[in-house]
Scaffold this active site. Structure first.
Site, PDB file in Angstrom:
ATOM      1  N   LEU A 176       2.241   0.653  -1.232  1.00  0.00           N
ATOM      2  CA  LEU A 176       2.823   1.435  -2.319  1.00  0.00           C
ATOM      3  C   LEU A 176       1.771   2.270  -3.046  1.00  0.00           C
ATOM      4  CD1 LEU A 176       5.400  -1.035  -3.925  1.00  0.00           C
ATOM      5  CD2 LEU A 176       5.611   0.404  -1.895  1.00  0.00           C
TER       6      LEU A 176
ATOM      7  N   HIS B 269       5.788   5.975  -4.647  1.00  0.00           N
ATOM      8  CA  HIS B 269       6.745   4.869  -4.682  1.00  0.00           C
ATOM      9  C   HIS B 269       7.005   4.425  -6.120  1.00  0.00           C
ATOM     10  CE1 HIS B 269       4.855   4.287  -0.585  1.00  0.00           C
ATOM     11  NE2 HIS B 269       6.139   4.371  -0.284  1.00  0.00           N
TER      12      HIS B 269
ATOM     13  N   SER C  84       0.985   9.951   0.428  1.00  0.00           N
ATOM     14  CA  SER C  84       1.429   9.255   1.631  1.00  0.00           C
ATOM     15  C   SER C  84       0.494   8.094   1.895  1.00  0.00           C
ATOM     16  CB  SER C  84       1.415  10.204   2.839  1.00  0.00           C
ATOM     17  OG  SER C  84       1.611   9.491   4.045  1.00  0.00           O
TER      18      SER C  84
END
Length: 335
Positions: A30, A34, A186
């Site tokens: 995460l 997120h 990412s």
């Protein structure tokens, strides 16, 4: 840290939910992207609702030669991020819990949209993704499910699955979160060396160049429409702009003509392609997988005279790392 992972569907169901339930599905590792999804979910369901984060590295959506084995698994850190962002539970099931008896013989098929762009580059990826999303929707039973717009084709397919198969859930898209230099967040960014990261910035720069080109076209259209006698043909407007001394417009007759009737999608693509072409000559180089300007409804390429919503999507490799990014665009806003 007070959150502990929930490992089984029975444990998850035992938690109950007083208000509305939201789910944020992840494969772990995460980051703030997120966390933004979790915070958005928390805001939507309010203090009486329940926010569940799922952490599951789904083997069905990894193809041959992809990074299933090296995909980062950082559950302890994930629990901290989820809790800080406002999650009530983290559902981190085993593969056996999600797929008892082995890989499922019956799966969701992504259809024609799932065979385009990412689907063409990664055959079977979207079938595996939709299958696990369908299972996790059943297991978590949410009222709302939150997904990032960075994975635009994934989001579009989930929305279509939910609509086509009558899932009782609202799908919420959340804008892409970017790092300060523009790179879309990412979990794969951690694989980039410093040099590779510099090259990778071409993805977002290409998208922003296209956005700026579209803004210039729209401004040109607005000015062309406002010119005296601009109610005639596109050529009349182009000539009028040229008489005003617009050197750039005079040099770009195609864009001027498009200013009258809408469109200019090809010029927008070309602006992004120019940035990517330069990155292909960098050290290390960028290897382009695709650049596509598509209709968000079905991910088919838009025509040059397109008006309305579109998504400019790009995928490329830098070193051994494959990255994707996209930007929503609107053509014809000055009409």
């Amino acid at each position: 840290m007070t959150l502990t992972p929930v490992r089984t569907a029975a444990e998850l169901h035992a938690l109950g939910s007083a208000g509305r339930r939201a789910v944020v599905m992840t494969m772990g590792a995460l980051h703030d992207g997120h966390a933004t999804l979790v915070r958005t979910a928390r805001e939507r369901v309010g203090p009486d609702g329940t926010v569940v984060v799922t952490v599951f590295v789904n083997p069905l959506q990894f193809g041959a030669g992809e990074d299933l084995d090296r995909y980062p698994r950082t559950l302890d850190a994930d629990l901290e991020v989820a809790e800080a962002a406002g999650a009530d539970a983290v559902f981190a099931p085993s593969v056996d819990e999600v797929y008892p008896g082995g890989e499922p013989q019956v799966r969701i098929t992504a259809g024609p949209m799932g065979a385009r762009l990412e689907g063409a580059s990664r055959p079977g990826h979207f079938d595996g993704m939709l299958t696990v999303v369908a299972k996790l929707l059943h297991l978590t039973a949410p009222d709302l499910a939150f997904f990032g717009q960075k994975d635009a084709q994934q989001l579009a397919l989930i929305r279509r699955m939910v609509r086509d198969l009558n899932f009782p859930v609202e799908i919420v898209g959340v804008p892409t979160v970017r790092e300060s230099d523009g790179l879309a967040l990412s979990s794969r960014n951690r694989y980039l060396s410093s040099g590779e990261r510099r090259t990778a910035l071409a993805l977002s720069r290409a998208l922003f160049a296209a956005r700026d080109r579209l803004a210039a076209q729209e401004a040109l259209r607005a000015r062309a429409a406002a010119l005296p006698g601009a109610q005639g043909r596109a050529e009349t407007r182009a000539e009028a702009l040229s008489r005003l001394g617009e050197a750039r417009a005079a040099a770009d007759a195609h864009a001027v003509a498009q200013a009258a009737e809408g469109g200019g999608a090809e010029a927008v693509r070309a602006a992004a392609q120019a940035v990517l072409d330069d990155a292909a000559k960098a050290d290390p180089p960028l290897s382009l997988d695709y650049l596509a300007l598509v209709d968000p409804a079905d991910f088919t390429e838009v025509a040059d005279d397109h008006d309305g919503e579109a998504i400019l999507a790009v995928a490329a490799r830098v070193g051994t790392t494959r990255l994707i990014d996209n930007l929503p665009l609107t053509f014809g806003v000055t009409k």
